[in-house]
Write a protein that holds these residues in place. Structure first.
Motif, PDB file in Angstrom:
ATOM      1  N   GLY A  82      68.124  24.091  93.715  1.00 42.31           N
ATOM      2  CA  GLY A  82      68.142  25.472  94.194  1.00 42.31           C
ATOM      3  C   GLY A  82      68.747  26.403  93.166  1.00 42.31           C
ATOM      4  N   LEU A  83      69.784  25.948  92.481  1.00 44.22           N
ATOM      5  CA  LEU A  83      70.376  26.761  91.415  1.00 44.22           C
ATOM      6  C   LEU A  83      69.397  26.954  90.267  1.00 44.22           C
ATOM      7  CD1 LEU A  83      74.038  25.431  91.125  1.00 44.22           C
ATOM      8  CD2 LEU A  83      73.261  27.597  92.085  1.00 44.22           C
ATOM      9  N   ARG A  84      68.697  25.875  89.913  1.00 48.16           N
ATOM     10  CA  ARG A  84      67.726  25.950  88.818  1.00 48.16           C
ATOM     11  C   ARG A  84      66.589  26.890  89.191  1.00 48.16           C
ATOM     12  NH1 ARG A  84      65.915  20.599  88.174  1.00 48.16           N
ATOM     13  NH2 ARG A  84      64.276  21.077  89.631  1.00 48.16           N
ATOM     14  N   ALA A  85      66.135  26.815  90.439  1.00 47.98           N
ATOM     15  CA  ALA A  85      65.049  27.684  90.887  1.00 47.98           C
ATOM     16  C   ALA A  85      65.489  29.146  90.882  1.00 47.98           C
ATOM     17  CB  ALA A  85      64.583  27.283  92.280  1.00 47.98           C
ATOM     18  N   SER A  86      66.734  29.406  91.291  1.00 58.62           N
ATOM     19  CA  SER A  86      67.190  30.794  91.300  1.00 58.62           C
ATOM     20  C   SER A  86      67.341  31.328  89.872  1.00 58.62           C
ATOM     21  CB  SER A  86      68.511  30.927  92.052  1.00 58.62           C
ATOM     22  OG  SER A  86      69.543  30.224  91.394  1.00 58.62           O
ATOM     23  N   LYS A  87      67.752  30.484  88.922  1.00 62.26           N
ATOM     24  CA  LYS A  87      67.830  30.914  87.528  1.00 62.26           C
ATOM     25  C   LYS A  87      66.442  31.197  86.975  1.00 62.26           C
ATOM     26  CE  LYS A  87      72.097  28.604  86.175  1.00 62.26           C
ATOM     27  NZ  LYS A  87      72.696  27.554  85.343  1.00 62.26           N
ATOM     28  N   GLU A  88      65.469  30.355  87.339  1.00 60.12           N
ATOM     29  CA  GLU A  88      64.099  30.578  86.884  1.00 60.12           C
ATOM     30  C   GLU A  88      63.551  31.877  87.469  1.00 60.12           C
ATOM     31  OE1 GLU A  88      61.962  27.083  87.985  1.00 60.12           O
ATOM     32  OE2 GLU A  88      62.862  25.866  86.400  1.00 60.12           O
ATOM     33  N   ASP A  89      63.865  32.157  88.731  1.00 60.22           N
ATOM     34  CA  ASP A  89      63.413  33.414  89.339  1.00 60.22           C
ATOM     35  C   ASP A  89      64.016  34.616  88.630  1.00 60.22           C
ATOM     36  OD1 ASP A  89      61.880  32.088  91.183  1.00 60.22           O
ATOM     37  OD2 ASP A  89      63.363  32.214  92.807  1.00 60.22           O
ATOM     38  N   LEU A  90      65.304  34.528  88.293  1.00 63.06           N
ATOM     39  CA  LEU A  90      65.940  35.629  87.574  1.00 63.06           C
ATOM     40  C   LEU A  90      65.311  35.823  86.203  1.00 63.06           C
ATOM     41  CD1 LEU A  90      69.709  35.096  88.430  1.00 63.06           C
ATOM     42  CD2 LEU A  90      68.209  36.920  89.229  1.00 63.06           C
ATOM     43  N   ASN A  91      65.013  34.707  85.508  1.00 66.89           N
ATOM     44  CA  ASN A  91      64.366  34.802  84.195  1.00 66.89           C
ATOM     45  C   ASN A  91      62.977  35.418  84.311  1.00 66.89           C
ATOM     46  OD1 ASN A  91      66.582  33.717  82.941  1.00 66.89           O
ATOM     47  ND2 ASN A  91      65.764  31.640  82.892  1.00 66.89           N
ATOM     48  N   GLU A  92      62.229  35.034  85.343  1.00 66.56           N
ATOM     49  CA  GLU A  92      60.895  35.601  85.546  1.00 66.56           C
ATOM     50  C   GLU A  92      60.976  37.097  85.841  1.00 66.56           C
ATOM     51  OE1 GLU A  92      58.670  33.511  88.496  1.00 66.56           O
ATOM     52  OE2 GLU A  92      58.869  31.592  87.458  1.00 66.56           O
ATOM     53  N   LYS A  93      61.955  37.494  86.652  1.00 66.07           N
ATOM     54  CA  LYS A  93      62.098  38.913  86.968  1.00 66.07           C
ATOM     55  C   LYS A  93      62.476  39.705  85.728  1.00 66.07           C
ATOM     56  CE  LYS A  93      63.243  38.316  91.823  1.00 66.07           C
ATOM     57  NZ  LYS A  93      64.281  38.412  92.857  1.00 66.07           N
TER      58      LYS A  93
END
Length: 130
Positions: A82-93
């Motif tokens: 979940g932490l990795r997914a949230s970091k990926e979402d922030l990077n995508e944004k």
């Protein structure tokens, strides 16, 4: 009838794509818990056949420790994923925001706005005739 099947397949594909990690890890956790329980039952059966009940108490402790370890690993895996997914979402944004900012700088209509006079095809034809 055909649309119903297509809708079902699309829905299953969507659910699989969205929750693939959760489905696989939950299935593995259930299989692990069943395996530990089965091994413990086999040990208890073996101890009963051997008429040696001296280590059955410790076997229950090992069983519950194994259960706890499996569950802790499951939750730790999902916490870090979940932490990795949230970091990926922030990077995508952030990447999307950078891309949008670049689009503003390279406006394709900027050259047209800077022209003094806009001319149509008819204006070009008239100019050739003169």
């Amino acid at each position: 009838m055909v649309f119903k099947q297509i809708f079902r397949l699309a829905f299953i594909a969507l659910i699989w794509k969205q929750y693939k990690g959760l489905i696989i890890s939950s299935t593995l956790l259930i299989a692990y818990l069943l395996l530990v329980g089965s091994v413990h039952d086999d040990y208890l059966t073996h101890a009963k056949l051997q008429k040696d009940a001296s280590a059955t108490g410790i076997s229950f402790i090992y069983k519950w420790l194994a259960y706890g370890l499996g569950i802790v690993i499951y939750f730790v895996f999902h916490f870090f994923s979940g932490l990795r997914a949230s970091k990926e979402d922030l990077n995508e944004k952030a990447a999307q925001a950078n891309k949008d900012a670049k689009h503003d700088d390279s406006d394709p209509f900027a050259a047209i706005r800077e022209m003094d006079k806009l001319r149509s095809r008819a204006d070009f034809i008239e100019q050739r005739k003169k």
